[in-house]
Design an enzyme around this catalytic site. Structure first.
Site, mmCIF file in Angstrom:
data_model
loop_
_atom_site.group_PDB
_atom_site.id
_atom_site.type_symbol
_atom_site.label_atom_id
_atom_site.label_comp_id
_atom_site.label_asym_id
_atom_site.label_seq_id
_atom_site.Cartn_x
_atom_site.Cartn_y
_atom_site.Cartn_z
ATOM 1 N N ASP A 49 3.645 26.863 74.068
ATOM 2 C CA ASP A 49 3.424 26.475 75.466
ATOM 3 C C ASP A 49 2.137 25.655 75.570
ATOM 4 O OD1 ASP A 49 1.694 28.570 75.044
ATOM 5 O OD2 ASP A 49 2.194 29.676 76.866
ATOM 6 N N SER A 50 1.448 25.494 74.426
ATOM 7 C CA SER A 50 0.320 24.565 74.356
ATOM 8 C C SER A 50 0.785 23.144 74.670
ATOM 9 C CB SER A 50 -0.331 24.607 72.971
ATOM 10 O OG SER A 50 0.644 24.457 71.963
ATOM 11 N N ASP A 88 7.966 29.281 72.476
ATOM 12 C CA ASP A 88 7.130 30.111 73.344
ATOM 13 C C ASP A 88 7.839 30.352 74.665
ATOM 14 O OD1 ASP A 88 4.695 31.243 72.692
ATOM 15 O OD2 ASP A 88 3.626 29.332 72.789
ATOM 16 N N LYS A 118 8.524 33.602 71.194
ATOM 17 C CA LYS A 118 7.207 34.260 71.090
ATOM 18 C C LYS A 118 6.762 34.656 72.483
ATOM 19 C CE LYS A 118 3.241 31.919 70.016
ATOM 20 N NZ LYS A 118 2.434 32.086 71.247
ATOM 21 N N GLU A 120 3.437 36.834 74.635
ATOM 22 C CA GLU A 120 2.055 37.292 74.508
ATOM 23 C C GLU A 120 1.918 38.715 75.040
ATOM 24 O OE1 GLU A 120 -0.611 34.514 76.404
ATOM 25 O OE2 GLU A 120 0.099 32.823 75.189
ATOM 26 N N GLU A 187 -4.735 35.450 67.440
ATOM 27 C CA GLU A 187 -5.514 34.257 67.821
ATOM 28 C C GLU A 187 -6.951 34.651 68.155
ATOM 29 O OE1 GLU A 187 -3.636 31.660 70.653
ATOM 30 O OE2 GLU A 187 -5.443 30.437 70.874
#
Ligand code: KIV
Length: 279
Positions: A49-50, A88, A118, A120, A187
């Site tokens: 999602d970056s 993501d 993925k 978080e 991270e």
């Protein structure tokens, strides 16, 4: 169906950890980059999602939508072959309710061609991990600095320096493992803590700013290639400076067009053609 014989799967990644083979991972947001990373032998390609801040001009990852993610996942899928393709899940597409999480992850798999997703977080997302697995979607966890929680965390800082924070991260990693994730991204985590988590869970850890003891490493591809205009985070190693090279090329083009040097003057390409027809 992927035709590549040595296609990377989630079980292959767990096997790599058991054999002590390091896992390589990079982000990609488009088809040509995915092709390039596959050619280079990268094991896991993440449509992070970056993409929000790296490609779409948003300030952080929070605004990117599921449809925007899907657009990039499809593109990467078209260029991907051997690598495991992970997508993501964007902010608020999985946290509120597990059924909605399955529907959204299902779109990334069914419409986008992702092979895993993925998400978080730790204990709070464990029920979501289980539900996603129930509908056969493999899940990668993400602990430490979780950018979707930037406002709660108060910025992009190393996580797990305080003993309580470190203890919670270790517990979260064990809970994610128990819930069934096939790997965990760590991270911005102190190297010693990342090493301890790596020793204590059976699934691979993929570090980004988390030292060298993780089972694998991931970077944002634009950071690695030197494509960003801002300086990258301290833990990044730049393997190229493509922005400088691209800027040089674009400036040269501007100058050549302005001075009439491009396109080449007519006689510069007519002459050889005429010469050729005479022979
Ligand atoms: O969105 C992303 O690019 C990521 C990686 C940096 C792990 O989550």
């Amino acid at each position: 169906m992927n035709k590549t014989a040595d296609k990377v799967t989630t079980s292959r990644l767990i096997e790599m950890k058991q054999k002590g083979l390091r896992i390589t991972s990079l982000t990609a947001y488009d088809a040509p980059t995915a092709r390039l990373l596959n050619e280079a032998g990268v094991d896991v390609v993440l449509v992070g999602d970056s993409v929000a801040n790296v490609k779409l001009g948003y300030e952080n990852t929070l605004p990117v939508t599921l449809d925007e993610m899907l657009h990039h996942v499809r593109a990467v899928r078209r260029g991907n072959s051997r690598a495991l393709l992970v997508a993501d899940m964007p902010y608020l597409s999985y946290e509120l309710d597990s059924r909605e999480a399955c529907r959204n992850a299902g779109r990334l798999v069914k419409e986008g061609g992702a092979e895993a997703v993925k998400i978080e977080g730790g204990i709070e997302v464990a029920p979501v991990v289980k539900e996603l697995l129930r509908v056969n979607i493999p899940v990668m966890g993400h602990l430490g600095l979780t950018p979707q929680a930037v406002h709660k965390l108060g910025g992009y800082k190393v996580r797990g320096r305080k003993p309580q924070e470190a203890e919670k991260m270790l517990t979260d990693a064990k809970i994610l493992e128990g819930a069934g994730v096939f790997a965990i991204v760590l991270e911005c985590v102190p190297a010693e803590l990342a090493a301890e988590i790596t020793r204590k869970v059976s699934v691979p850890t993929i570090g980004i700013g988390a030292g060298s003891a993780c089972d694998g490493q991931i970077l944002v591809v634009d950071d690695l290639l030197g494509l960003t205009d801002n300086p990258p985070p301290k833990f990044v190693r730049r393997y190229a400076n493509l922005r400088d090279e691209a800027l040089r090329a674009a400036r040269q083009y501007v100058q050549d067009v302005q001075e009439g040097a491009f396109p080449a003057p007519e006689h510069a390409y007519r002459q050889p053609i005429e010469a050729k027809t005479k022979n």
